[in-house]
Scaffold this motif. Structure first.
Motif: not given
Ligand SMILES: Nc1ncnc2c1ncn2[C@@H]1O[C@H](COP(=O)(O)OP(=O)(O)OP(=O)(O)O)[C@@H](O)[C@H]1O
Ligand SMILES: [Mg+2]
Lengths: 309, 284
Positions: B26-27, B30, B33-34, B66, B70
């Motif tokens: 997931l990390y 993310l 994508v960002v 970011l 997190i």
């Protein structure tokens, strides 16, 4: 070896222990018996340095538990009345974790763990996850855990609770084995008979007070000057009860079932025959008149008068 | 520290749970994508001139924010259960009667949680190579930001562990830890704005010139991050105001505060899990 003097513990205003005193010799098995809420766990937690007493002292291996808890922890193996197991940990890893927490060198741990698993008969489960074990297995694993640092003293809080009869026998065998290895063991239970065969000494605790203490024989003797007589009649139960009550030496008469009277009686054999004769003379049809062995359960029920619910 | 059995066990436990691979995926997803979206946005108008120079800095800023986001999101979850979980499993008293000191238990637990966050940082390093590809960010800035992210992790971790030892139930500890984290990141900003409004209208302050920003804002980890990032002004809360302490840089003040909080919460944790307390029942 172990000495408890005037130990008291208060939870807020509630007095869980009201100053109990006893001592245990090295190499003996001390049974700690009492009903729910009597204060067994509290006493054991104090001896295991998990709780500080409000008053009094406790010495384990002649070390003061409040002054030198660190030293006490090294000679005590404590098994609480719950499991305390981690999930996602295998049996050997579980024991290895506690062994390393006791700062046992890594090269010694392997052998110790193998021996312990052998002792508690879990070698075949060495690679199983702890939470997949049955209750009896977990109980034995927990016993193995409190042995990892080879303590002199074992404090076991109800190690046999929730076990089936066979597992109970096995647990008893295990404890005998440990006694042979020279450990001093304190074990608690609700059931006196369960401990009487195993223990050398017994302490009976109720509502935070020690009701009786000593060797199993002495306690049995001390408490069984009373004889228990069971009288069975085919009719006239009420009259029979009245007659018995009038006799000297009769403490309690309970009508347990239809036609059966339990007589708690203190007196010699002459008085006992006198009792039977009185019944016969009054024309009571006596079917049987027998002295029943004063079972430990009865003793226990009588000593602990059910003050604690 | 390597010899800390609690640390070893915790690390193994974290690796063994199904959550680990999922969180890592997931990390990274993310970040990709960002980061990808950001590069796409910035390069739409072509790649040339001073924009490209700023590009590295901008990606660096975005990644840092970011990452602290997190950290704020994951650390409470990683730490708020470490002690209460032991209580729930009833293993805490068993652990505390071994030769492990409360401090060794607490540090073992904290370090395992931090190593996990560190792992996430290390596996995100390839993304940072993009930053250095564009240039504009010095290595010392990179290390400074890493240090601040690290301190933020320890801070949130020790707060989480404190609540975990204070409350008996993990759920309560997690909720309170997230609330505390929210207070640090967002609450301090609201409180600062509120105090500034009050002083402006009721006490009256100079109409001209920048207004003094109250001290509370120093508790916000974004203050530290904003003051070391190149072009960190966009992140630094109340960057136009006069900060309360002029002799130290904002990140230095924040670091001192963090150190105080970490020492306090660790001290309290050690006190809360000491053996003769581990055996008693707890509230919560
Ligand atoms: N943490 C606590 N706070 C308040 N009261 C407690 C606490 N722990 C125990 N008590 C009370 O102290 C008394 C003695 O408890 P203890 O657990 O020692 O009994 P026990 O003999 O072990 O009982 P059991 O056979 O049910 O295990 C009980 O009345 C219990 O309610
Ligand atoms: Mg108990």
């Amino acid at each position: 070896m172990i000495r408890v003097a005037g130990l008291a513990k208060q939870y807020g205003k509630f007095e869980a222990l009201k100053g109990i005193t006893f001592s245990i010799d090295e190499g003996s098995i001390f049974g700690f018996v009492g009903p729910n809420g009597a204060g067994k766990t509290t006493t054991m937690k104090i001896m295991a340095t998990l709780m500080t007493p409000t008053a009094g002292q406790a010495f384990v291996d002649d070390i003061d538990v409040t002054r030198h808890p660190q030293k006490v922890r090294q000679v005590v193996g404590y098994m609480p009345d719950f499991f305390g197991v981690y999930d996602r940990l295998k049996v050997t890893e579980y024991l290895d974790f506690y062994a390393s927490c006791y700062r046992i060198a890594a090269n010694r741990r392997r052998n110790i763990i193998a021996d312990l698993l052998e002792l508690v008969d879990l070698s075949h489960k060495a690679d199983a996850y702890v939470d997949s074990l049955s209750r009896g297995m977990k109980q034995r694993l927990c016993l193995a855990r409190c042995l990892v640092h080879d303590p002199k003293v074992l404090i076991l809080d109800e190690p046999a609770s929730g076990l089936d009869p066979r597992a109970r026998v096995e647990m008893r065998e295990l404890l005998r084995e440990l006694k042979k290895m020279g450990k001093t063991i304190i074990i608690s239970s609700h059931i006196l008979s369960e401990l009487s065969e195993l223990c050398t000494h017994v302490g009976i605790i109720e509502a935070g007070e020690l009701a009786a203490e000593g060797t199993v024989e002495r306690i049995t003797e001390q408490l069984s000057s009373d004889r228990l007589i069971q009288v069975r009649v085919s009719s006239g139960q009420e009259t029979a009860a009245d007659i018995i009550r009038e006799q000297p030496g009769v403490a309690v008469v309970t009508e347990t079932a239809d036609g059966i009277l339990q007589v708690s009686f203190s007196g010699d054999s002459a008085r006992q025959t006198e009792l039977l004769r009185k019944l016969i003379n009054a024309g009571i049809p006596v079917l049987s008149f027998a002295e029943t062995s004063n079972s430990l359960e009865d003793l226990f029920m009588r000593i602990t008068k059910g003050v604690v619910q | 520290m390597i010899g800390n059995p609690v640390l070893t066990k915790e690390l193994r436990d974290r690796v063994r749970t199904w959550r680990s691979p999922m969180v890592i995926t997931l990390y990274l997803g993310l970040l990709a994508v960002v980061g990808g979206f950001f590069i796409f946005e910035q390069t739409r108008g072509g790649m040339g001139g001073p924009r490209v120079y700023r590009m590295g800095i901008e990606i660096f800023n975005v990644m840092a924010v970011l990452q602290i986001g997190i950290i704020a999101f994951l650390t409470p979850g990683l730490t708020a259960g470490v002690i209460s979980g032991e209580r729930e499993r009833q293993t805490l008293p068993l652990l505390m009667i071994t030769r492990m000191s409360p401090l060794a238990v607490a540090t073992g637990k904290l370090i395992s949680a931090i190593s996990y966050m560190l792992l996430l940082t290390v596996i995100s390093l390839p993304f940072y190579s993009v930053v250095f590809f564009f240039g504009g960010v010095s290595l010392s800035q990179f290390f400074q930001v890493s240090g601040i992210l690290m301190v933020a992790t320890v801070l949130l971790g020790s707060i989480g562990m404190f609540f975990s030892s204070l409350f008996k139930r993990t759920t309560v500890a997690i909720i309170v830890t997230y609330a505390a984290t929210f207070m640090l990141f967002v609450g301090t900003i609201f409180l600062t704005a509120f105090i500034m409004q009050i002083t402006r209208y009721y006490i009256g302050s100079p109409v001209t010139g920048p207004q003094t920003v109250p001290f509370v804002i120093y508790f916000n980890p974004l203050v530290a991050l904003g003051s070391v990032l190149p072009m960190g002004g966009n992140i630094l809360p109340f960057s136009t105001g006069n900060l309360a302490v002029q002799s130290l840089t904002p990140w230095q003040v924040n670091l001192l505060l963090d150190a105080a909080i970490i020492l306090l919460t660790m001290g309290l944790t050690v006190w809360l899990i000491r053996p003769n307390r581990a055996g008693t029942k707890r509230r919560g």
